[in-house]
Design an enzyme around this catalytic site. Structure first.
Site, mmCIF file in Angstrom:
data_model
loop_
_atom_site.group_PDB
_atom_site.id
_atom_site.type_symbol
_atom_site.label_atom_id
_atom_site.label_comp_id
_atom_site.label_asym_id
_atom_site.label_seq_id
_atom_site.Cartn_x
_atom_site.Cartn_y
_atom_site.Cartn_z
ATOM 1 N N HIS A 88 47.202 65.028 4.570
ATOM 2 C CA HIS A 88 48.083 64.828 5.714
ATOM 3 C C HIS A 88 46.921 65.391 6.917
ATOM 4 O O HIS A 88 46.515 66.056 6.929
ATOM 5 C CB HIS A 88 49.466 65.103 5.487
ATOM 6 C CG HIS A 88 49.418 66.286 4.665
ATOM 7 N ND1 HIS A 88 49.081 67.749 5.013
ATOM 8 C CD2 HIS A 88 49.651 67.099 3.461
ATOM 9 C CE1 HIS A 88 49.464 68.284 4.395
ATOM 10 N NE2 HIS A 88 49.957 67.654 3.099
ATOM 11 N N HIS A 107 38.836 75.092 2.923
ATOM 12 C CA HIS A 107 40.365 76.439 3.503
ATOM 13 C C HIS A 107 39.982 77.730 2.885
ATOM 14 O O HIS A 107 39.745 78.258 4.111
ATOM 15 C CB HIS A 107 41.228 75.433 1.690
ATOM 16 C CG HIS A 107 41.658 75.352 2.277
ATOM 17 N ND1 HIS A 107 43.111 74.983 3.676
ATOM 18 C CD2 HIS A 107 42.701 73.744 1.185
ATOM 19 C CE1 HIS A 107 43.602 73.743 3.393
ATOM 20 N NE2 HIS A 107 43.772 73.326 2.208
ATOM 21 N N ASP A 145 47.341 75.514 -2.318
ATOM 22 C CA ASP A 145 47.726 74.489 -1.623
ATOM 23 C C ASP A 145 48.061 73.238 -2.688
ATOM 24 O O ASP A 145 48.506 74.385 -3.460
ATOM 25 C CB ASP A 145 47.145 73.939 -0.959
ATOM 26 C CG ASP A 145 46.195 72.757 -1.660
ATOM 27 O OD1 ASP A 145 45.930 72.806 -2.879
ATOM 28 O OD2 ASP A 145 44.689 72.421 -0.938
ATOM 29 N N ASP A 180 42.940 85.996 -15.688
ATOM 30 C CA ASP A 180 41.923 85.657 -15.104
ATOM 31 C C ASP A 180 42.145 84.938 -13.838
ATOM 32 O O ASP A 180 41.360 84.510 -12.831
ATOM 33 C CB ASP A 180 40.989 84.719 -16.094
ATOM 34 C CG ASP A 180 42.321 83.333 -16.190
ATOM 35 O OD1 ASP A 180 43.189 83.476 -15.858
ATOM 36 O OD2 ASP A 180 41.507 82.280 -16.557
ATOM 37 N N GLY A 236 47.617 74.831 2.075
ATOM 38 C CA GLY A 236 49.121 74.850 3.398
ATOM 39 C C GLY A 236 50.445 76.031 2.401
ATOM 40 O O GLY A 236 50.950 76.121 3.537
ATOM 41 N N ARG A 238 60.088 86.005 12.363
ATOM 42 C CA ARG A 238 58.346 85.655 12.288
ATOM 43 C C ARG A 238 57.973 85.893 13.465
ATOM 44 O O ARG A 238 57.520 84.884 14.981
ATOM 45 C CB ARG A 238 58.475 83.921 11.819
ATOM 46 C CG ARG A 238 57.323 83.321 11.336
ATOM 47 C CD ARG A 238 57.246 81.898 11.854
ATOM 48 N NE ARG A 238 57.428 81.146 12.118
ATOM 49 C CZ ARG A 238 57.987 80.215 12.736
ATOM 50 N NH1 ARG A 238 58.364 79.622 11.323
ATOM 51 N NH2 ARG A 238 58.674 79.171 13.518
ATOM 52 N N ASN A 241 60.138 82.097 21.599
ATOM 53 C CA ASN A 241 59.430 81.634 21.456
ATOM 54 C C ASN A 241 59.285 80.196 20.576
ATOM 55 O O ASN A 241 59.237 80.725 19.220
ATOM 56 C CB ASN A 241 58.141 82.435 21.485
ATOM 57 C CG ASN A 241 56.712 80.328 21.361
ATOM 58 O OD1 ASN A 241 56.659 79.671 21.404
ATOM 59 N ND2 ASN A 241 55.666 81.558 21.295
ATOM 60 N N SER A 268 58.264 76.163 19.192
ATOM 61 C CA SER A 268 57.299 74.964 19.775
ATOM 62 C C SER A 268 57.919 74.270 20.746
ATOM 63 O O SER A 268 59.121 73.209 20.691
ATOM 64 C CB SER A 268 56.852 74.438 18.792
ATOM 65 O OG SER A 268 58.006 73.533 17.927
HETATM 66 FE FE LIG Z 1 44.904 71.734 1.296
#
Ligand SMILES: [Fe+2]
Length: 562
Positions: free
Chosen positions: A11, A129, A148, A225, A300, A489, A519, A521
């Site tokens: 995505h 990543h 992720d 590990d 992610g 946040r 603030n 989005s």
């Molecule tokens: Fe990913």
């Protein structure tokens, strides 16, 4: 040297251009097509990246994509054959779905370069990543943690980076996935799995983590590990519900309808708490194996800003670096920078400290859009002061300035702003503008120098990816951004990275005594963040936003407001 980076396999399809080692432009396809989290091949984002950089396809020297299609193929075949009941959906996804993705890439390539073009480099997903994030971090050496849902087959990567060299210390493989682990409570709480995990995180403080903590803790084990083992009997895969019958037997029925029952809240709380615990265990492995003072978090799961906040406070590193597009969108950048630095052997020259990598529009263009719509706007030489005054008066303002941000957070260029000191402002913005769930908190943007007065945080949080405590004496001062558990946040704003937004917050501080703004989005629930002035105007006129500041221009609904 120009490297085109593409994320097209999962995505958040995204394109970016790395020019001589610097990230010149990066754009998510969803902003242009208006299809949130789109999985489609990012044709429009690629074209827009080129036009923004003033380049053409002929200028591209190399292409980097953040997937290696046939990696771990034998492990996939063995997995599929061992599970005859899920073989069909698994094979459909891997063979048909994967094949179609490759077809779209090849088609685009042949159309763009019919006579043959630049080499395509396939970069393993967690390399894009993890290594990609390290290479654009401010650290010469660091411990690296990438987590992720799944890449080709890997679900996590632990490593250590120095210069342009990264050593792998551990990996986990599907279905042993922290992302999968957290998708189940998301679905259980009535949200969309692999999409709405941020809502689960926001819901968690309303529950009691201890009710189910032991049971949830047993589902995910971090081995010494650094590899993870998931008790898969609780989870569903390959199109089946994420919560298997055993999950429902343990926690009761999932949410069905609007209301949250106690078990939904407690499940969200327990999974959030255990996610943090397990991430800290992974960090402990990294601390022991690397002795590094710096930590990179990618993938992610790194969008879980509450987890990041706890890692900063408890994991024993000096600070962390998370790139603004920590999810799959950022792998376009990671793959491109990996190819530039590691495959092509060029030196590191880029620190990704600037999230403003997208499109921008001139005052002239904005003026034309306003005139075409036969609207009246005022031009202000000091738009920051004008908007600061509106915010101080309790108005909600759409703020559209400069280059669009990369990543899921609006960081002061495509933002809706409000006064966080007013009781009731959170509910007002939720009800009149965002139309989203009432429990979800809004974020504060603060001038970086004032951070310590209001927030208890280690280091800065320039990409809004750390949750930290609001100082208890400030809870009453900042009611609209203080979450139910006293957290926020945080977005720290410096003069260097965003002078206009910094100036606006400062002016607001002069008027109110508090250099902090609410603030959120610039979008409504379910839509991507606005990209263009036209989209900003559509959002402005279909919501309860009081005024819209685009470039130097201000449009108000109430003539008395400005
Ligand atoms: Fe990913």
């Amino acid at each position: 040297m120009n490297v085109l980076g593409i994320n097209y396999f999962y995505h958040d399809s995204t394109a970016c251009l790395v020019v001589d080692g610097r990230i010149a432009v990066a754009i998510e396809e969803e902003r242009l097509t208006r299809d949130k989290h789109t999985t489609k091949f990012p044709r429009r984002a690629i074209a827009r990246c080129l036009s923004e950089a003033g380049l053409s396809a002929a200028d591209i020297d190399a292409i980097a994509v953040s997937i290696k299609p046939f990696k771990d193929w034998s492990a996939k075949v063995a997995y599929g054959l061992a599970r005859p009941r899920s073989l069909k959906p698994f094979a459909m996804n891997e063979v048909a779905g994967g094949g179609l993705k490759q077809y779209h890439l090849r088609n685009w390539y042949r159309e763009t370069w019919p006579e043959g073009g630049p080499q395509i480099h396939y970069v393993p997903h967690h390399t894009a990543h993890a290594v990609g994030t390290f290479l654009v971090s401010p650290y010469e050496s660091a411990a690296i943690l990438s987590i992720d849902g799944a890449g080709e087959w890997a679900t996590s990567f632990l490593g250590e980076g120095t210069g342009t060299k990264v050593t792998r210390l551990a990996e986990s493989y599907f279905p042993n996935s922290m992302g999968v682990f957290y998708e189940a409570p998301t679905e259980f709480c009535g949200f969309k799995a692999n999409y709405d995990e941020g809502k689960t995180m926001g819901l968690a403080p309303f529950g009691d983590p201890e009710v189910y903590r032991e049971a949830v803790d047993r589902m995910l084990t971090v081995r010494p590990d650094g590899a993870m083992v998931l008790d898969t009997s609780y989870f569903g895969f390959h199109g089946a519900p994420r919560c298997a019958p055993k999950f429902i037997a343990a926690f009761g029925n999932g949410r069905n309808g609007d209301g949250f029952e106690a078990n939904h809240l407690n499940v969200a709380a327990a999974f959030q708490a255990v996610l943090e615990d397990k991430a800290l265990e992974l960090c402990a492995v990294l601390r022991e194996k690397t002795q590094s003072r710096n930590l990179i978090i990618a993938g992610g799961v790194a969008l879980n800003s509450v987890m990041n906040g706890r890692i900063v406070r408890e994991a024993g590193f000096d600070d962390i670096y998370v790139m603004p597009a920590a999810g799959d969108n950022g792998t376009a950048i990671g793959a491109a920078i990996y190819v530039y630095n590691v495959v092509l052997g060029q030196p590191r020259v880029s620190v990704h400290d600037d999230p403003y990598l997208g499109t921008s529009y001139s005052d002239e263009y904005i003026d034309g859009v306003i005139r075409a719509a036969k609207l009246v706007a005022e031009r202000h030489d000091d738009i920051a002061s004008t908007v600061a005054r509106l915010l101080a008066d309790g108005r909600i303002v759409g703020w559209f300035q400069g280059r669009m941000e990369i990543g899921p957070r609006a960081l002061g260029n495509r933002s809706i702003l409000a006064n966080p000191t007013l009781p009731g402002m959170k509910d007002k913005v939720n009800a009149e503008v965002k139309h989203r769930e009432a429990f979800r908190p809004f974020a504060p943007s603060v001038q970086v120098e004032a951070t310590g007065t209001y927030f208890d945080v280690i280091g800065e949080s320039p990409f809004m990816l750390k949750v930290c405590p609001v100082r208890p004496e400030m809870w009453d001062r900042l009611p609209a951004i203080t979450h139910v558990d006293g957290s926020a946040r945080l977005h720290t704003v410096s003069r260097d990275t965003n002078p206009l937004f910094y100036d606006l917050i400062g002016k607001f501080g002069e008027l109110t005594g508090t250099p902090v703004v609410l603030n959120t989005s610039f979008n409504i629930m379910g839509e991507p963040i606005v990209e263009s002035p036209e989209q900003a105007m559509r959002c402005f006129f279909t919501t309860g936003i009081d005024a819209l500041a685009m470039g130097s221009y201000l449009i108000t609904k109430d003539p008395g407001a400005s």
